[in-house]
Motif scaffolding. Structure first.
Motif, PDB file in Angstrom:
ATOM      1  N   ARG A 113       0.830  -1.205   0.000  1.00  0.00           N
ATOM      2  CA  ARG A 113       0.000   0.000   0.000  1.00  0.00           C
ATOM      3  C   ARG A 113       0.868   1.261   0.000  1.00  0.00           C
ATOM      4  NH1 ARG A 113       0.100   2.417   4.993  1.00  0.00           N
ATOM      5  NH2 ARG A 113       0.619   1.111   6.806  1.00  0.00           N
ATOM      6  N   ASP A 114       0.213   2.385  -0.195  1.00  0.00           N
ATOM      7  CA  ASP A 114       0.857   3.704  -0.139  1.00  0.00           C
ATOM      8  C   ASP A 114       2.062   3.799  -1.070  1.00  0.00           C
ATOM      9  OD1 ASP A 114      -1.036   4.409   1.714  1.00  0.00           O
ATOM     10  OD2 ASP A 114       0.255   4.092   3.457  1.00  0.00           O
ATOM     11  N   LEU A 125       3.124  11.610   0.959  1.00  0.00           N
ATOM     12  CA  LEU A 125       2.165  10.823   0.185  1.00  0.00           C
ATOM     13  C   LEU A 125       1.169  11.690  -0.566  1.00  0.00           C
ATOM     14  CD1 LEU A 125       1.391   7.825   2.576  1.00  0.00           C
ATOM     15  CD2 LEU A 125       2.767   7.816   0.495  1.00  0.00           C
ATOM     16  N   GLY A 129       2.524  10.580  -3.815  1.00  0.00           N
ATOM     17  CA  GLY A 129       1.912   9.258  -3.829  1.00  0.00           C
ATOM     18  C   GLY A 129       1.286   8.904  -5.167  1.00  0.00           C
ATOM     19  N   HIS A 131      -1.746   7.765  -6.304  1.00  0.00           N
ATOM     20  CA  HIS A 131      -3.057   7.664  -5.667  1.00  0.00           C
ATOM     21  C   HIS A 131      -3.987   6.650  -6.339  1.00  0.00           C
ATOM     22  CE1 HIS A 131      -1.956  11.029  -3.137  1.00  0.00           C
ATOM     23  NE2 HIS A 131      -1.628  11.740  -4.208  1.00  0.00           N
TER      24      HIS A 131
END
Length: 340
Positions: A113-114, A125, A129, A131
């Protein structure tokens, strides 16, 4: 954390090296890519020129550490439980930028994740990030089985040496130097029949010059067949170093065709036909031999193409006479002669 299950797999991949139109060299890298839901994860990250930490030229101890990190059996290399998923193919330095993600366990499941683009220890993020990517939840048994194969019985690296056979020694010497510069071993010979079997098995490809006779080719093939080596034969299109390097790069690419960005190139009647499997940057370069066998180089196209088939009009002056087109993405390269 809730997330639908995704499938996890591994597959051989390549960062295509070569001699670029401006004369620069790009290093060849073989690596193992992450396959998520049947497609390379790298293809979801725009047109990123990067390799995973599971590269074939990484020392065994470091390679093992990378695998154990992905299994959460070793500490993450970055703060906040972040792991490098893809890094710079030239130096693998974080300063050049890397795709990182948090890897954690939820019961028996593994979660990535992330995802973010990271150039220093701290990551923002919101700003950096990815997204639209992840989180991915992988079933523990399948995840451990795939990565465990790399630890239990790592597959030997495919040979990255090329045997060059031809009549034009000067061209072969330049070709060998270019290949070695991008990380591919190359040797020159006129006759492979006397080469020891153990040495023949170290070659992944044999490149024939245009002047090599069918009798000579048959003898070389016979010598390799006796070794049981899975070697690829390349018939050089023209005595043009970038063309020959690109042909050899294509021959050494053992990744599944469905997991490449660039899958097709044809050139005819002043047009190039290109097929890509995901949105990516495609570069087309033309090479032309004039009547005095001098090489002329033309940058024909450089843009981002959507997945699918495309027809690209080419500069008529750049592709007249004996000419060839090289199509390049970050992970693959193809060559085609201009057909009239």
């Amino acid at each position: 954390m809730c997330a639908e299950y995704a499938t996890f797999g591994l597959a051989p991949a390549m960062r295509a090296g070569g001699v670029l139109a401006n004369g620069d060299y790009q290093v060849h890298r073989d690596f193992t890519d992450f396959i998520v839901d049947g497609r390379p994860l790298l293809f979801q990250l725009s047109d990123l020129d990067a390799v995973s930490p599971l590269a074939s030229d990484v020392p065994p101890a470091i390679f093992t550490t990378h695998v154990r990190r992905l299994l959460l059996e070793a500490e993450p290399p970055l703060p906040e439980g972040r792991f490098v998923i893809y890094g710079c193919p030239e130096c693998e330095s974080l300063e050049c930028g890397a795709v990182t993600a948090v890897i954690e366990q939820d019961g028996d499941d593994y979660i990535w994740r992330d995802f973010a683009w990271q150039t220093q220890d701290a990551v923002d993020l919101e700003r950096d990030g990815y997204h639209g990517i992840g989180p991915f939840r992988f079933r523990g048994e399948g995840y451990r089985t795939e990565l465990g194969r790399l630890l239990a019985a790592p597959e030997p690296a495919l040979p990255r040496r090329v045997l060059l056979i031809g009549a034009r020694v000067a061209v072969l010497a330049k070709l060998a130097m270019a290949l070695r510069t991008i990380g591919i071993g190359a040797e020159i010979t006129e006759d492979a029949t006397g080469v020891p079997t153990e040495e023949l098995r170290t070659y992944g490809a044999v490149a024939f010059g245009r002047a090599v006779t069918e009798t000579q080719r048959a003898l070389v093939r016979e010598a390799f067949e006796q070794t049981g080596t899975d070697v690829v034969y390349v018939d050089g299109f023209a005595p043009i170093i970038p063309i020959l390097v690109a042909q050899i790069e294509d021959a050494l690419d053992r990744s599944p065709t469905a997991q490449r960005r660039l899958t097709r190139l044809v050139a005819a009647d002043g047009e190039a036909g290109v097929e890509v499997t995901s949105t990516c940057r495609v570069q087309l370069t033309g090479y032309r031999l004039d009547r005095l066998y001098r090489t002329h180089t033309h940058e024909l196209f450089d843009d981002v193409l959507e997945a699918g088939k495309h027809r690209i009009a080419l500069d008529a002056k750049a592709v007249k006479g004996e000419s060839y087109i090289v199509a390049r993405t970050t992970d693959s390269v193809l060559v085609a002669p201009m057909v009239r």
